[in-house]
Structure formats: structure tokens, C-alpha cells
Motif scaffolding. Structure first.
Motif, PDB file in Angstrom:
ATOM      1  N   ALA A  44      -3.359  21.699  69.169  1.00 12.62           N
ATOM      2  CA  ALA A  44      -3.121  22.452  70.403  1.00 12.62           C
ATOM      3  C   ALA A  44      -4.437  22.814  71.074  1.00 12.62           C
ATOM      4  O   ALA A  44      -4.580  22.674  72.286  1.00 12.62           O
ATOM      5  CB  ALA A  44      -2.305  23.714  70.106  1.00 12.62           C
ATOM      6  N   PHE A  45      -5.439  23.257  70.303  1.00  8.41           N
ATOM      7  CA  PHE A  45      -6.730  23.598  70.890  1.00  8.41           C
ATOM      8  C   PHE A  45      -7.433  22.363  71.443  1.00  8.41           C
ATOM      9  O   PHE A  45      -8.125  22.421  72.433  1.00  8.41           O
ATOM     10  CB  PHE A  45      -7.632  24.314  69.879  1.00  8.41           C
ATOM     11  N   THR A  46      -7.233  21.217  70.811  1.00  6.93           N
ATOM     12  CA  THR A  46      -7.838  19.973  71.294  1.00  6.93           C
ATOM     13  C   THR A  46      -7.193  19.518  72.587  1.00  6.93           C
ATOM     14  O   THR A  46      -7.866  19.077  73.513  1.00  6.93           O
ATOM     15  CB  THR A  46      -7.691  18.867  70.220  1.00  6.93           C
ATOM     16  N   LEU A  47      -5.881  19.636  72.693  1.00 13.07           N
ATOM     17  CA  LEU A  47      -5.155  19.168  73.868  1.00 13.07           C
ATOM     18  C   LEU A  47      -5.257  20.115  75.048  1.00 13.07           C
ATOM     19  O   LEU A  47      -5.048  19.719  76.180  1.00 13.07           O
ATOM     20  CB  LEU A  47      -3.676  18.944  73.522  1.00 13.07           C
ATOM     21  N   LEU A  48      -5.580  21.370  74.804  1.00 15.00           N
ATOM     22  CA  LEU A  48      -5.609  22.376  75.858  1.00 15.00           C
ATOM     23  C   LEU A  48      -6.996  23.013  75.971  1.00 15.00           C
ATOM     24  O   LEU A  48      -7.140  24.228  75.877  1.00 15.00           O
ATOM     25  CB  LEU A  48      -4.561  23.465  75.567  1.00 15.00           C
ATOM     26  N   PRO A  49      -8.055  22.250  76.219  1.00 17.63           N
ATOM     27  CA  PRO A  49      -9.396  22.820  76.216  1.00 17.63           C
ATOM     28  C   PRO A  49      -9.649  23.832  77.318  1.00 17.63           C
ATOM     29  O   PRO A  49     -10.486  24.700  77.182  1.00 17.63           O
ATOM     30  CB  PRO A  49     -10.304  21.598  76.387  1.00 17.63           C
ATOM     31  N   GLY A  50      -8.949  23.756  78.458  1.00 14.57           N
ATOM     32  CA  GLY A  50      -9.190  24.678  79.553  1.00 14.57           C
ATOM     33  C   GLY A  50      -8.451  25.990  79.422  1.00 14.57           C
ATOM     34  O   GLY A  50      -8.629  26.893  80.220  1.00 14.57           O
ATOM     35  N   LEU A  51      -7.621  26.113  78.415  1.00 12.15           N
ATOM     36  CA  LEU A  51      -6.819  27.318  78.249  1.00 12.15           C
ATOM     37  C   LEU A  51      -7.669  28.452  77.700  1.00 12.15           C
ATOM     38  O   LEU A  51      -8.300  28.327  76.665  1.00 12.15           O
ATOM     39  CB  LEU A  51      -5.654  27.038  77.288  1.00 12.15           C
ATOM     40  N   ALA A  52      -7.715  29.567  78.417  1.00 15.57           N
ATOM     41  CA  ALA A  52      -8.480  30.730  77.970  1.00 15.57           C
ATOM     42  C   ALA A  52      -7.730  31.431  76.845  1.00 15.57           C
ATOM     43  O   ALA A  52      -6.504  31.441  76.816  1.00 15.57           O
ATOM     44  CB  ALA A  52      -8.689  31.693  79.134  1.00 15.57           C
ATOM     45  N   LEU A  53      -8.466  32.019  75.924  1.00 19.21           N
ATOM     46  CA  LEU A  53      -7.826  32.798  74.876  1.00 19.21           C
ATOM     47  C   LEU A  53      -7.282  34.073  75.487  1.00 19.21           C
ATOM     48  O   LEU A  53      -7.907  34.676  76.349  1.00 19.21           O
ATOM     49  CB  LEU A  53      -8.829  33.115  73.768  1.00 19.21           C
ATOM     50  N   ALA A  54      -6.123  34.482  75.044  1.00 18.85           N
ATOM     51  CA  ALA A  54      -5.470  35.673  75.580  1.00 18.85           C
ATOM     52  C   ALA A  54      -5.954  36.912  74.830  1.00 18.85           C
ATOM     53  O   ALA A  54      -6.863  36.834  74.026  1.00 18.85           O
ATOM     54  CB  ALA A  54      -3.959  35.517  75.451  1.00 18.85           C
ATOM     55  N   ASP A  55      -5.325  38.029  75.089  1.00 20.68           N
ATOM     56  CA  ASP A  55      -5.555  39.338  74.473  1.00 20.68           C
ATOM     57  C   ASP A  55      -6.679  40.087  75.187  1.00 20.68           C
ATOM     58  O   ASP A  55      -7.844  39.731  75.071  1.00 20.68           O
ATOM     59  CB  ASP A  55      -5.882  39.214  72.989  1.00 20.68           C
ATOM     60  N   PRO A  56      -6.328  41.127  75.919  1.00 17.36           N
ATOM     61  CA  PRO A  56      -7.339  41.888  76.648  1.00 17.36           C
ATOM     62  C   PRO A  56      -8.209  42.788  75.774  1.00 17.36           C
ATOM     63  O   PRO A  56      -9.171  43.374  76.276  1.00 17.36           O
ATOM     64  CB  PRO A  56      -6.510  42.716  77.626  1.00 17.36           C
ATOM     65  N   SER A  57      -7.924  42.907  74.479  1.00 19.05           N
ATOM     66  CA  SER A  57      -8.716  43.799  73.621  1.00 19.05           C
ATOM     67  C   SER A  57     -10.189  43.408  73.650  1.00 19.05           C
ATOM     68  O   SER A  57     -10.531  42.237  73.538  1.00 19.05           O
ATOM     69  CB  SER A  57      -8.211  43.743  72.182  1.00 19.05           C
ATOM     70  N   GLY A  58     -11.063  44.401  73.834  1.00 23.11           N
ATOM     71  CA  GLY A  58     -12.491  44.144  73.834  1.00 23.11           C
ATOM     72  C   GLY A  58     -13.241  45.134  74.703  1.00 23.11           C
ATOM     73  O   GLY A  58     -12.664  46.063  75.263  1.00 23.11           O
ATOM     74  N   THR A  59     -14.543  44.904  74.819  1.00 24.13           N
ATOM     75  CA  THR A  59     -15.410  45.739  75.646  1.00 24.13           C
ATOM     76  C   THR A  59     -15.903  44.900  76.814  1.00 24.13           C
ATOM     77  O   THR A  59     -16.326  43.760  76.626  1.00 24.13           O
ATOM     78  CB  THR A  59     -16.597  46.264  74.826  1.00 24.13           C
ATOM     79  N   TYR A  60     -15.855  45.484  78.006  1.00 26.78           N
ATOM     80  CA  TYR A  60     -16.173  44.762  79.233  1.00 26.78           C
ATOM     81  C   TYR A  60     -17.123  45.572  80.110  1.00 26.78           C
ATOM     82  O   TYR A  60     -17.107  46.796  80.094  1.00 26.78           O
ATOM     83  CB  TYR A  60     -14.898  44.501  80.047  1.00 26.78           C
ATOM     84  N   ASN A  61     -17.902  44.843  80.911  1.00 25.76           N
ATOM     85  CA  ASN A  61     -18.639  45.445  82.017  1.00 25.76           C
ATOM     86  C   ASN A  61     -17.701  45.448  83.214  1.00 25.76           C
ATOM     87  O   ASN A  61     -16.976  44.475  83.441  1.00 25.76           O
ATOM     88  CB  ASN A  61     -19.896  44.632  82.334  1.00 25.76           C
ATOM     89  N   VAL A  62     -17.703  46.540  83.957  1.00 25.45           N
ATOM     90  CA  VAL A  62     -16.787  46.720  85.085  1.00 25.45           C
ATOM     91  C   VAL A  62     -17.572  46.727  86.387  1.00 25.45           C
ATOM     92  O   VAL A  62     -18.645  47.327  86.476  1.00 25.45           O
ATOM     93  CB  VAL A  62     -16.033  48.069  84.959  1.00 25.45           C
ATOM     94  N   ARG A  63     -17.010  46.080  87.393  1.00 27.52           N
ATOM     95  CA  ARG A  63     -17.546  46.130  88.759  1.00 27.52           C
ATOM     96  C   ARG A  63     -16.333  46.235  89.673  1.00 27.52           C
ATOM     97  O   ARG A  63     -15.395  45.455  89.567  1.00 27.52           O
ATOM     98  CB  ARG A  63     -18.347  44.878  89.067  1.00 27.52           C
TER      99      ARG A  63
END
Length: 134
Positions: free
Chosen positions: A11-30
Motif C-alpha cells: 500500500a505504501f509503495t502504490l500510494l507514494p503521494g498519500l500523506a500520513l494522517a493523524d493531527p497529533s504533534g507539535t506545529y508552528n502556527v501562522r
């Protein structure tokens, strides 16, 4: 187990453009303030807490605390519900001092999140972007 691992690798090989999901994490905001259009920057931390997300922004020394629900595409439908590692969207209600507001964010292919927000009593909405913190 070996078959499941092979299917996941395929699945990862066939779908290389697919972003990983799950918003958990730390982000810079603008983002922009809906009242005057002035830009602001800060950080936001998103944590999955059971069936919801805890979202904590820190902007100019002020903390805004929110609770979110997740969403994702399921076939050709957009489905909202409890927080899940498959979420590609998050809807958040937040509070700060005597104010409240709401926001909605969608994951982008590069792993950033684009959204729009407003606060109680406002007649305007404004954009906000989250980029993964280094």
C-alpha cells in the motif's frame, strides 16, 4: 502477520503521494486575525485524548485551549467522529479567558494543516496554517 506486513508495504509503495494522517504533534502556527487582518505566529500542540483531541495554542504569550473531533474520507464520503489515527481533518472548539471560538483544519499533502477559525460574536473568519515543528 507476515501477510499483513506485506500488504501494508505494498500500500505504501502504490500510494507514494498519500500523506500520513493523524493531527497529533507539535506545529508552528501562522494565521490572520479576523478583525484587523494582522498576522500572528506561535505554536500549537495536538494530542489525541481518548475519543477527542486536546489542542493548545500559544500565541504571543497567551494560551488557547481547545477540544477537537476528527474526520476522514471513507470511500467517497467525509465522515466525522471520535478521534482516530486515520483523521485527515479536525474540528476544534476553544476557550481563552472570557472568549470562545471554533476552527476547522484539513491535512495537506506536505503534512501541514490548513484551516479557518473564528471566535464568538465575530462576523468574520480567518485562515490559519500549521506546519510541523522541526
Amino acid at each position: 502477520m507476515r501477510r499483513k506486513r506485506s500488504l501494508a508495504m505494498l500500500a505504501f509503495t502504490l500510494l507514494p503521494g498519500l500523506a500520513l494522517a493523524d493531527p497529533s504533534g507539535t506545529y508552528n502556527v501562522r494565521g490572520l486575525n479576523p478583525d484587523d487582518g494582522k498576522e500572528y505566529t506561535g505554536t500549537v500542540e495536538v494530542s489525541r485524548t481518548g475519543e477527542t483531541y486536546t489542542v493548545v495554542w500559544e500565541i504571543a504569550g497567551t494560551k488557547f485551549v481547545g477540544t477537537g473531533l476528527g474526520a476522514k474520507f471513507n470511500g467517497d464520503r467525509f465522515e466525522m467522529g471520535p478521534a482516530s489515527p486515520d483523521d485527515t481533518a479536525i474540528s476544534v472548539g476553544y476557550i481563552s479567558s472570557n472568549s470562545f471560538g471554533m476552527a476547522m483544519y484539513f491535512q495537506q499533502e506536505d503534512g501541514s494543516w490548513q484551516g479557518v477559525w473564528t471566535y464568538g460574536g465575530s462576523k468574520k473568519a480567518a485562515p490559519e496554517n500549521w506546519t510541523p515543528a522541526d
